[in-house]
Design a protein around this motif. Sequence first.
Motif, PDB file in Angstrom:
ATOM      1  N   GLN A  92      93.162   8.830 -57.236  1.00 20.58           N
ATOM      2  CA  GLN A  92      94.512   9.148 -56.769  1.00 20.58           C
ATOM      3  C   GLN A  92      94.552   9.150 -55.243  1.00 20.58           C
ATOM      4  OE1 GLN A  92      97.465   9.652 -58.109  1.00 20.58           O
ATOM      5  NE2 GLN A  92      97.218  10.224 -60.254  1.00 20.58           N
ATOM      6  N   GLU A  93      93.504   9.691 -54.617  1.00 18.81           N
ATOM      7  CA  GLU A  93      93.431   9.749 -53.159  1.00 18.81           C
ATOM      8  C   GLU A  93      93.265   8.363 -52.536  1.00 18.81           C
ATOM      9  OE1 GLU A  93      90.489  12.471 -51.764  1.00 18.81           O
ATOM     10  OE2 GLU A  93      91.101  14.087 -53.135  1.00 18.81           O
ATOM     11  N   LEU A  94      92.783   7.415 -53.316  1.00 20.59           N
ATOM     12  CA  LEU A  94      92.535   6.061 -52.803  1.00 20.59           C
ATOM     13  C   LEU A  94      93.773   5.170 -52.871  1.00 20.59           C
ATOM     14  CD1 LEU A  94      90.229   4.159 -51.773  1.00 20.59           C
ATOM     15  CD2 LEU A  94      89.859   3.509 -54.168  1.00 20.59           C
ATOM     16  N   LYS A  95      94.774   5.562 -53.597  1.00 21.75           N
ATOM     17  CA  LYS A  95      95.897   4.669 -53.902  1.00 21.75           C
ATOM     18  C   LYS A  95      96.556   4.089 -52.653  1.00 21.75           C
ATOM     19  CE  LYS A  95      98.693   5.360 -57.313  1.00 21.75           C
ATOM     20  NZ  LYS A  95      99.643   5.940 -58.285  1.00 21.75           N
ATOM     21  N   GLY A  96      96.620   4.845 -51.569  1.00 20.76           N
ATOM     22  CA  GLY A  96      97.254   4.346 -50.356  1.00 20.76           C
ATOM     23  C   GLY A  96      96.525   3.179 -49.729  1.00 20.76           C
ATOM     24  N   ASN A  97      95.237   3.040 -50.021  1.00 21.59           N
ATOM     25  CA  ASN A  97      94.445   1.941 -49.464  1.00 21.59           C
ATOM     26  C   ASN A  97      94.507   0.678 -50.318  1.00 21.59           C
ATOM     27  OD1 ASN A  97      93.693   3.739 -47.524  1.00 21.59           O
ATOM     28  ND2 ASN A  97      91.499   3.718 -47.955  1.00 21.59           N
ATOM     29  N   ILE A  98      95.001   0.811 -51.569  1.00 20.65           N
ATOM     30  CA  ILE A  98      94.938  -0.297 -52.523  1.00 20.65           C
ATOM     31  C   ILE A  98      96.184  -1.173 -52.433  1.00 20.65           C
ATOM     32  CG2 ILE A  98      94.757  -0.915 -54.966  1.00 20.65           C
ATOM     33  CD1 ILE A  98      93.474   1.876 -55.398  1.00 20.65           C
ATOM     34  N   VAL A  99      95.963  -2.467 -52.168  1.00 25.84           N
ATOM     35  CA  VAL A  99      97.064  -3.438 -52.195  1.00 25.84           C
ATOM     36  C   VAL A  99      97.481  -3.665 -53.646  1.00 25.84           C
ATOM     37  CG1 VAL A  99      97.762  -5.803 -51.666  1.00 25.84           C
ATOM     38  CG2 VAL A  99      96.282  -4.549 -50.078  1.00 25.84           C
ATOM     39  N   LYS A 100      96.509  -4.013 -54.472  1.00 28.04           N
ATOM     40  CA  LYS A 100      96.704  -4.128 -55.912  1.00 28.04           C
ATOM     41  C   LYS A 100      95.343  -4.232 -56.579  1.00 28.04           C
ATOM     42  CE  LYS A 100      97.416  -9.171 -56.098  1.00 28.04           C
ATOM     43  NZ  LYS A 100      98.343 -10.233 -56.548  1.00 28.04           N
ATOM     44  N   GLU A 101      95.325  -4.068 -57.886  1.00 30.82           N
ATOM     45  CA  GLU A 101      94.082  -4.198 -58.638  1.00 30.82           C
ATOM     46  C   GLU A 101      93.841  -5.665 -58.984  1.00 30.82           C
ATOM     47  OE1 GLU A 101      95.018  -1.689 -61.964  1.00 30.82           O
ATOM     48  OE2 GLU A 101      95.921  -0.286 -60.542  1.00 30.82           O
ATOM     49  N   TYR A 102      92.581  -5.999 -59.262  1.00 35.58           N
ATOM     50  CA  TYR A 102      92.300  -7.374 -59.684  1.00 35.58           C
ATOM     51  C   TYR A 102      91.626  -7.389 -61.046  1.00 35.58           C
ATOM     52  CZ  TYR A 102      87.324  -6.979 -58.195  1.00 35.58           C
ATOM     53  OH  TYR A 102      86.001  -6.621 -58.059  1.00 35.58           O
TER      54      TYR A 102
END
Length: 348
Positions: A201-211
Amino acid sequence: MKKQIARFIALPTTAFALAACGQSGDNGNAPTELVISTWGFAEDFFQEEIYAPFEEEHNVNIVVDIGNNAERLNRIRQGTATIDVIYLSDYYAQQGIEEGLFAELDRNNIPNIDELYDLAKAPLGEAYGPAFTVGQFGIAYNPNEVDAPIASWADLWNETLNNNITIPNITATTGPMFLDAASTVSGEESFDEDAAFAQLQELKGNIVKEYDRTSDFVNMFSQGEIAAGPFMEMYLNDLLAAVPETEFVTPSEGAYAVLNTVNVVEGSENQELAEAFINWHLSQEAQEASAKAKIDSPVNATVELTEEEAEGITYGEQTIESLHLLNMEYVNAESSKWIDRWNREIAN
């Protein structure tokens, strides 16, 4: 998950069968047909270096059934294909074992198993197939696009990577591995599902999208949409071709073992021949050829490579035995719950 969860690889391709050239034996008998189910990459290499020598020695005609892990396993489930030997990631192979789709092996017919690194000998149990190659799941990044070198899983949580990374979907082979890594970053010594999801949840801001596919990572990376992300070393050459300055990192907390296995399908009329083929593919000669061609990292511990030959592949006892090996039986048992929770809490 450390010693309690699991670990994938697949190159999705269109499913089709490719008949290899048969070789006549000295006895004049028609060659036996041996059907091998695999992913369909590096076809020329496998035909010339792996299939042809075995065909000639054993009077065999090898037929290749091609597709990704899920497609090929489903063909066996549905009885729509007659397969003798099947190559699968350990994640999918575990499903086949639990569904009774694979024959128990006679390891006396596969003596080259004794030459393998320990993690490759029986990753899913003594009764079933060994791993024929190993890769590591670590981190790839563009040093020109980050503020500081990346050295650990925890570094992916750095706020300077805001909207600049990708992570594997939980349904990908490496999804459970990254879930385990998130638990480690949270400070837990053994896998803790709640801690892992809270950390993600804390990482979501860094994620463009999943692959979902390695090709998706490569495309985003080459187009500058992302600067870093968890990645399988076996595909590093694809990244280097697109971004020559790419760095691959074995995280300080440890990388994960990505194992591809080989099994004999239950009901095969050619089990001894199939076991002989597996034995050949595990031999020093075949493993060395694959490694030098940068096709597969060797699991035969007798293979010796120069520094140049080993570049870009997972090689050497120290490297291989240090990889985290997840428990695929546990992963398969928990996967439905994780997927549901991922879709509710993490998916963009």
